[in-house]
Write an enzyme that holds these catalytic residues in place. Structure first.
Site, PDB file in Angstrom:
ATOM      1  N   HIS A   9     -10.694  16.328  21.149  1.00 20.79           N
ATOM      2  CA  HIS A   9     -11.037  15.607  19.916  1.00 20.79           C
ATOM      3  C   HIS A   9      -9.897  15.726  18.900  1.00 20.79           C
ATOM      4  O   HIS A   9      -9.109  16.666  18.930  1.00 20.79           O
ATOM      5  CB  HIS A   9     -12.346  16.130  19.318  1.00 20.79           C
ATOM      6  CG  HIS A   9     -12.304  17.560  18.893  1.00 20.79           C
ATOM      7  ND1 HIS A   9     -11.725  17.971  17.719  1.00 20.79           N
ATOM      8  CD2 HIS A   9     -12.764  18.676  19.484  1.00 20.79           C
ATOM      9  CE1 HIS A   9     -11.826  19.269  17.592  1.00 20.79           C
ATOM     10  NE2 HIS A   9     -12.460  19.728  18.667  1.00 20.79           N
ATOM     11  N   GLU A 109     -17.554  22.807  22.809  1.00 23.68           N
ATOM     12  CA  GLU A 109     -16.512  23.802  22.560  1.00 23.68           C
ATOM     13  C   GLU A 109     -17.082  25.208  22.731  1.00 23.68           C
ATOM     14  O   GLU A 109     -18.300  25.405  22.720  1.00 23.68           O
ATOM     15  CB  GLU A 109     -15.996  23.604  21.128  1.00 23.68           C
ATOM     16  CG  GLU A 109     -14.733  24.350  20.812  1.00 23.68           C
ATOM     17  CD  GLU A 109     -14.103  23.877  19.513  1.00 23.68           C
ATOM     18  OE1 GLU A 109     -13.531  24.722  18.818  1.00 23.68           O
ATOM     19  OE2 GLU A 109     -14.193  22.670  19.208  1.00 23.68           O
TER      20      GLU A 109
END
Length: 132
Positions: A9, A109
């Site tokens: 990202h 994550e």
């Protein structure tokens, strides 16, 4: 031959502030939006058949922004919830191509626990440097 394209990202609002983010659902910063759009320009002629993303908004935003510059088709989230799955059965115009997009928490994550939201420099002074 198939290709696997991996994209992290773009910069999130907490990346910008140097904070541990982990599973906190923080959106992209303005710079992160620009990074995702630039990645989309670099990948605009690659045929993308399927998208896998974490459930975090910064990853989903990145995928959607990349695809806004790509000619493969329109990304469509494939829902697992039974009603959303049924209601999500859309049909486009003739020739409209949808790119199935799957979200999974397994792609989230790393979870940082109590470090989430803590400034990384402050954590270094408290806990020292982390070595692999």
């Amino acid at each position: 031959m198939s290709n696997l394209i991996l994209i992290r990202h773009g910069e999130s609002l907490w990346n910008k502030l140097n904070l541990f983010t982990g599973w906190v659902d923080v959106p992209l910063s303005e710079k992160g939006v620009e990074e995702a759009l630039n990645a989309g320009k670099l990948l605009k002629h690659w045929r993308i058949d399927v998208i896998f993303t974490s459930e975090l908004i910064r990853a989903i935003q990145t995928a959607m922004l990349v695809m806004s510059k790509n000619f493969s088709g329109i990304p469509k989230i494939e829902h697992e919830n039974w009603m959303m799955k049924e209601w999500g059965s859309i049909y486009g115009e003739d020739g409209e191509r949808y790119v199935p997009t799957y979200k999974s928490w397994h792609l989230n994550e790393r979870y940082y626990g109590q470090l989430q939201g803590v400034n990384k420099d402050k954590a270094k002074t408290i806990y020292g440097l982390f070595h692999k």
